[in-house]
Write a protein that holds these residues in place. Structure first.
Motif, short mmCIF file in Angstrom:
data_model
loop_
_atom_site.label_atom_id
_atom_site.label_comp_id
_atom_site.label_asym_id
_atom_site.label_seq_id
_atom_site.Cartn_x
_atom_site.Cartn_y
_atom_site.Cartn_z
N PRO A 145 76.22 -25.17 125.81
CA PRO A 145 76.21 -24.21 124.70
C PRO A 145 75.08 -24.44 123.70
CG PRO A 145 77.83 -25.89 124.30
CD PRO A 145 77.24 -26.20 125.64
N ILE A 146 74.48 -25.61 123.71
CA ILE A 146 73.52 -25.96 122.67
C ILE A 146 72.29 -25.06 122.76
CG2 ILE A 146 72.17 -27.80 121.63
CD1 ILE A 146 75.26 -28.11 121.55
N GLY A 147 71.96 -24.45 121.64
CA GLY A 147 70.81 -23.55 121.58
C GLY A 147 71.14 -22.11 121.94
N LYS A 148 72.38 -21.85 122.36
CA LYS A 148 72.75 -20.48 122.70
C LYS A 148 72.82 -19.62 121.44
CE LYS A 148 73.71 -20.98 127.21
NZ LYS A 148 73.06 -20.21 128.29
N SER A 149 72.38 -18.38 121.56
CA SER A 149 72.38 -17.45 120.45
C SER A 149 73.64 -16.59 120.49
CB SER A 149 71.14 -16.56 120.50
OG SER A 149 71.19 -15.57 119.48
N THR A 150 74.31 -16.50 119.37
CA THR A 150 75.50 -15.66 119.26
C THR A 150 75.31 -14.69 118.09
OG1 THR A 150 76.78 -16.94 117.65
CG2 THR A 150 76.84 -17.69 119.95
N ASN A 151 76.20 -13.73 118.00
CA ASN A 151 76.13 -12.77 116.88
C ASN A 151 76.40 -13.43 115.54
OD1 ASN A 151 78.85 -13.10 117.89
ND2 ASN A 151 79.47 -11.46 116.49
N ASN A 152 76.96 -14.67 115.56
CA ASN A 152 77.25 -15.39 114.32
C ASN A 152 76.31 -16.58 114.09
OD1 ASN A 152 79.39 -13.65 113.77
ND2 ASN A 152 80.85 -14.93 114.87
N GLY A 153 75.25 -16.69 114.89
CA GLY A 153 74.31 -17.78 114.69
C GLY A 153 74.03 -18.55 115.96
N THR A 154 73.12 -19.51 115.85
CA THR A 154 72.73 -20.34 116.98
C THR A 154 73.61 -21.58 117.04
OG1 THR A 154 70.44 -19.60 116.80
CG2 THR A 154 70.85 -21.62 118.05
N VAL A 155 74.18 -21.86 118.19
CA VAL A 155 75.07 -23.01 118.36
C VAL A 155 74.23 -24.28 118.41
CG1 VAL A 155 76.80 -24.11 119.81
CG2 VAL A 155 76.78 -21.61 119.57
N VAL A 156 74.46 -25.18 117.47
CA VAL A 156 73.73 -26.46 117.46
C VAL A 156 74.65 -27.63 117.79
CG1 VAL A 156 72.04 -25.61 115.81
CG2 VAL A 156 74.09 -26.80 114.98
N GLY A 157 75.94 -27.40 117.81
CA GLY A 157 76.86 -28.49 118.09
C GLY A 157 78.24 -27.99 118.49
N VAL A 158 78.97 -28.87 119.18
CA VAL A 158 80.35 -28.60 119.59
C VAL A 158 81.20 -29.76 119.12
CG1 VAL A 158 81.92 -28.21 121.52
CG2 VAL A 158 79.60 -27.28 121.61
N ILE A 159 82.32 -29.47 118.48
CA ILE A 159 83.22 -30.51 117.98
C ILE A 159 84.59 -30.40 118.66
CG2 ILE A 159 82.08 -30.70 115.74
CD1 ILE A 159 84.33 -28.93 114.59
#
Length: 393
Positions: A174-188
């Protein structure tokens, strides 16, 4: 006594027997569904949330001055409050947010991968506008990528929970994927967010300055183990010392928030448990009265049996057998009642379907209760003297 003779005896008291059967049936239906609901409520309350509930305090606050509910004054007020809270002995971390976890509902929006909207769209994803200490507050573990920092404030970067990542990106990185709510930089790691979202564990965290505080905002505080009550006692005064012009709600522990979320299930389970207990008590009283009346009415018959050589144990068994047969017939009717009640409850609340073994267990409970209730009348019947009974012939 044969089954046919017991049935004939019961039919001589049609109204009383019918009322007793109805009472036993309703009792079994209530007992089964109260046990189901109690079990479901227990599972809801005890389910893993990904949060250290006894170490989290939450409080709603709102500036009383309209000027302080907008930027830049709002950020200054929040900063002063957080500095004061973090200085309290026993506080490990604290941050502000637009909402808290473990609630019925709240702020949420749909989320999808930018170039896969139709395939990846997820509705009702809870989002948190907060600050850099939120991960320490929630006790979140980094699964992939990095956490947000102060440098991410007001940038289109976001951190999402692990379960949401799997749903959005179908196992891809998922890192770096673009979404309608922003770019994913991390998963917790997952944490329980909103009960009535598309999934309670779907959440994203953003670092944006709050647009305003017309509805107030939340302060979330993580305390050291065993320090929750000490910090709670000080929290209101500390917040007010940082900014006197402030409406402050009740300080609550996160486990209290959890109980509030599942209050309807807990309350209904408690109510049904009380009703079931009362119905069992009434059923026992009715079974006692039924058996006692029958024992008095059947003195002559019992006396004849005793004169013909029937033992006290046989007389005792005859009286108990009638109660047992009545209970079993009532339990058969009760199975229909419990399934009907279960279907009705399922239309308004979340309740599991009735497993086959539970009505059997409830029937066994009814048999034990009825046996205890009719034991004394049965013992009275064994004391009837053959000579006394035969005088009426």
């Amino acid at each position: 006594m044969s089954v046919s003779l017991i049935i004939k005896s019961l039919l001589r008291r049609k109204v009383i027997t019918a009322l007793l059967l109805l009472q036993l049936a309703v009792t079994l239906g209530l007992v089964v569904n109260s046990l189901l609901l109690a079990g479901a409520a227990k599972e809801l309350v005890e389910q893993p949330t990904g949060l250290e509930l006894d170490q989290l305090l939450t409080v709603w606050v709102k500036p009383t001055s309209a000027a302080m509910r907008v930027e830049p004054a709002l950020s200054e007020v929040i900063t002063r409050q957080l500095v004061a809270i973090r200085a309290i002995p026993g506080v490990e971390a604290a941050d502000s947010a637009n909402q808290i976890p473990l609630r019925q509902g709240g702020s949420n929006r749909n989320m999808f991968e930018t170039d896969r909207q139709d395939e990846s769209n997820v509705s009702s994803v809870a989002y948190y506008n907060t600050g850099a200490q939120i991960f320490q507050v929630l006790g979140s573990k980094l699964v992939a990528g990095r956490l947000l920092t102060d440098a991410d404030m007001n940038t289109p970067n976001t951190v999402i929970t692990e379960k949401l990542s799997r749903q959005l990106f179908a196992g891809q990185d998922p890192i770096g994927k673009s979404t309608n709510n922003g770019t994913v930089v991390g998963v917790i790691s997952d944490f329980y967010s909103q009960r009535y979202a598309s999934d309670p564990f779907y959440s994203q965290i953003l670092f944006y300055v709050l647009d305003g505080a017309e509805r107030g905002y939340q302060l979330i505080v993580r305390v050291a183990p065993g320090q929750a009550e000490l910090v709670r006692q000080q929290l209101t005064d500390v917040i007010r010392s940082a900014e006197p012009e402030m409406d402050i709600g009740t300080v609550t522990r996160m486990d209290e928030n959890r109980d509030e979320v599942f209050r309807s299930e807990i309350g209904l389970a408690t109510l049904l448990a009380i009703l079931s207990g009362l119905m069992l008590l009434v059923a026992m009283i009715s079974a006692y009265s039924h058996a006692h009346f029958h024992a008095l009415q059947m003195q002559q018959e019992v006396g004849i049996k005793r004169a013909l050589g029937a033992s006290k144990a046989r007389v005792l068994l005859d009286v108990l057998s009638e109660s047992w047969l009545t209970t079993l017939v009532g339990a058969v009717l009760g199975v229909l009642v419990c399934y009907g009640l279960n279907i009705s409850l399922a239309k308004v609340i979340s309740i599991p379907a009735v497993p086959l073994w539970l009505p059997l267990l409830a029937t066994l409970l009814l048999l034990v209760c009825v046996t205890l209730a009719t034991w004394y009348p049965a013992r009275i019947a064994t004391r009837i003297s053959p000579a006394t009974a035969t005088k009426t012939l």
